[in-house]
Motif scaffolding. Sequence first.
Motif, mmCIF file in Angstrom:
data_model
loop_
_atom_site.group_PDB
_atom_site.id
_atom_site.type_symbol
_atom_site.label_atom_id
_atom_site.label_comp_id
_atom_site.label_asym_id
_atom_site.label_seq_id
_atom_site.Cartn_x
_atom_site.Cartn_y
_atom_site.Cartn_z
ATOM 1 N N VAL A 65 15.157 -12.537 27.130
ATOM 2 C CA VAL A 65 14.661 -11.959 25.666
ATOM 3 C C VAL A 65 16.251 -11.740 25.208
ATOM 4 N N ALA A 66 16.191 -12.164 23.727
ATOM 5 C CA ALA A 66 17.490 -12.130 23.185
ATOM 6 C C ALA A 66 17.508 -12.101 21.784
ATOM 7 N N ARG A 67 18.688 -11.673 21.164
ATOM 8 C CA ARG A 67 19.011 -11.617 19.784
ATOM 9 C C ARG A 67 20.098 -12.413 19.298
ATOM 10 N N ASP A 68 19.879 -13.433 18.337
ATOM 11 C CA ASP A 68 21.127 -14.128 18.074
ATOM 12 C C ASP A 68 21.777 -13.313 16.465
ATOM 13 N N PRO A 69 23.235 -12.794 16.945
ATOM 14 C CA PRO A 69 24.083 -11.955 16.088
ATOM 15 C C PRO A 69 24.087 -12.608 14.697
ATOM 16 N N ASP A 70 24.228 -13.934 14.738
ATOM 17 C CA ASP A 70 24.377 -14.705 13.337
ATOM 18 C C ASP A 70 23.212 -14.670 12.469
ATOM 19 N N THR A 71 22.177 -14.891 13.139
ATOM 20 C CA THR A 71 20.956 -15.087 12.160
ATOM 21 C C THR A 71 19.977 -13.664 12.085
ATOM 22 N N ALA B 293 18.492 -4.501 16.252
ATOM 23 C CA ALA B 293 19.908 -4.584 16.194
ATOM 24 C C ALA B 293 20.784 -5.030 17.490
ATOM 25 N N GLY B 294 19.783 -5.629 18.269
ATOM 26 C CA GLY B 294 20.534 -6.170 19.691
ATOM 27 C C GLY B 294 20.442 -5.367 20.719
ATOM 28 N N ALA B 295 20.139 -3.985 20.630
ATOM 29 C CA ALA B 295 20.075 -3.241 21.725
ATOM 30 C C ALA B 295 19.121 -3.483 22.506
ATOM 31 N N VAL B 296 19.398 -3.634 24.185
ATOM 32 C CA VAL B 296 18.465 -3.953 24.974
ATOM 33 C C VAL B 296 18.228 -3.167 26.258
ATOM 34 N N ALA B 297 17.100 -3.141 27.023
ATOM 35 C CA ALA B 297 17.155 -2.163 27.990
ATOM 36 C C ALA B 297 15.917 -2.808 28.858
ATOM 37 N N ALA B 298 16.090 -2.721 30.076
ATOM 38 C CA ALA B 298 15.155 -3.164 30.880
ATOM 39 C C ALA B 298 14.689 -2.391 32.383
ATOM 40 N N ASP B 299 13.667 -2.343 32.842
ATOM 41 C CA ASP B 299 13.260 -1.714 34.150
ATOM 42 C C ASP B 299 12.444 -2.620 35.186
ATOM 43 N N VAL C 206 11.386 -11.536 45.309
ATOM 44 C CA VAL C 206 12.753 -10.926 44.714
ATOM 45 C C VAL C 206 12.568 -10.601 43.354
ATOM 46 N N SER C 207 13.146 -9.389 42.998
ATOM 47 C CA SER C 207 12.594 -8.933 41.718
ATOM 48 C C SER C 207 14.039 -8.409 41.076
ATOM 49 N N GLY C 208 14.065 -8.040 39.869
ATOM 50 C CA GLY C 208 15.234 -7.425 39.277
ATOM 51 C C GLY C 208 15.510 -8.010 37.917
ATOM 52 N N HIS C 209 16.579 -7.408 37.168
ATOM 53 C CA HIS C 209 16.795 -7.674 35.774
ATOM 54 C C HIS C 209 18.215 -7.765 35.499
ATOM 55 N N LEU C 210 19.037 -8.190 34.750
ATOM 56 C CA LEU C 210 20.354 -8.207 34.241
ATOM 57 C C LEU C 210 20.081 -8.322 32.799
ATOM 58 N N LEU C 211 21.369 -7.401 32.270
ATOM 59 C CA LEU C 211 21.654 -7.236 30.950
ATOM 60 C C LEU C 211 22.856 -7.527 30.515
ATOM 61 N N GLY C 212 22.972 -8.228 29.172
ATOM 62 C CA GLY C 212 23.902 -8.697 28.755
ATOM 63 C C GLY C 212 24.157 -8.100 27.336
ATOM 64 N N MET D 17 20.116 -17.943 35.248
ATOM 65 C CA MET D 17 19.647 -17.824 33.682
ATOM 66 C C MET D 17 20.596 -17.129 32.855
ATOM 67 N N ALA D 18 21.295 -15.841 33.297
ATOM 68 C CA ALA D 18 22.151 -15.286 32.398
ATOM 69 C C ALA D 18 23.257 -16.268 32.186
ATOM 70 N N GLN D 19 24.076 -16.867 33.084
ATOM 71 C CA GLN D 19 25.057 -17.778 32.926
ATOM 72 C C GLN D 19 24.642 -19.192 32.028
ATOM 73 N N ALA D 20 23.551 -19.402 32.322
ATOM 74 C CA ALA D 20 22.788 -20.712 31.244
ATOM 75 C C ALA D 20 22.766 -19.929 29.882
#
Length: 273
Positions: free
Chosen positions: A6-12, A88-94, A102-108, A127-130
């Motif tokens: 999931v993501a938000r484009d800060p420009d658009t 606004a681009g704030a993000v959280a996961a659980d 294998v399970s988990g999440h990474l936030l940026g 995925m995060a790096q890509a």
Amino acid sequence: MTFSVVARDPDTGEMGIAVSSCILAVGRAVPSARPGVGVVAVQARSPRGSGHVLLSGLAEGTAPAVLVRRAAHAAEDQDRQIAVLDAAGAVAADTGPGSFPVSGHLLGEGWSVQGNMLTSPEVLPAMAQAYEAARGDLADRLLAALTVGQDTGGDLRGRQSAALLVVSGEPATEEDDGVRTDLRVDDSGDPVAQLRMLRNLQRAYDERDYETLALFAPEGARDLYAALAASRRGDRTAAREALEAVRARPGWSAWLASMAGDSRLSAVSRLLG
């Protein structure tokens, strides 16, 4: 059983989600989005109504981190996973403590990747790096992350479905529903690749890429796009042949007559005149 970004484009201000899984029609189960509000991923054994509830919470102004804490506290099933992103681009996961390994999440900054029952711990970092390295619009960057997730192993059980959903950062109106991309592959041996093909086809429609549409649009409409492509090239002979092929189909002559005011078809008519 599923991996997503999931993501938000800060420009658009656009927000979106790309997801794939070895279940039928993952686009029906995991992603939820509301223009001007946010995007939610509901994975593993999280209640499927959670997406609506979490979006309603975002619409009321509750922060993603608060919504995620509430959902985690209220959950009875430990095999759960959610991600919440606001306008606004704030993000959280659980990821629940009992989620399938294998399970988990990474936030940026303005994004999150999450997955469960993955082939290896390398899937999510890849995925995060890509996503961070990708260029193009938000839909393309989401697809880049999803593609690398699949290439790194993806779902341990295999492949079946994928979806891509992008919405505007502004609320929907009567003139604009705010949905920028809504593509789904419900049952396929290579759903992420199929999703990329659909994205390319959507781009061709959006950009009026008649040369591409003459090859990949539904068979019944290809001659029409071939005529438009030839018209754009100034190829009178090819345009005439393609348009005559369209007229030869039952019912299409009447449709062409009804579209006489369309600027694209009038260009063809002028070329043939």
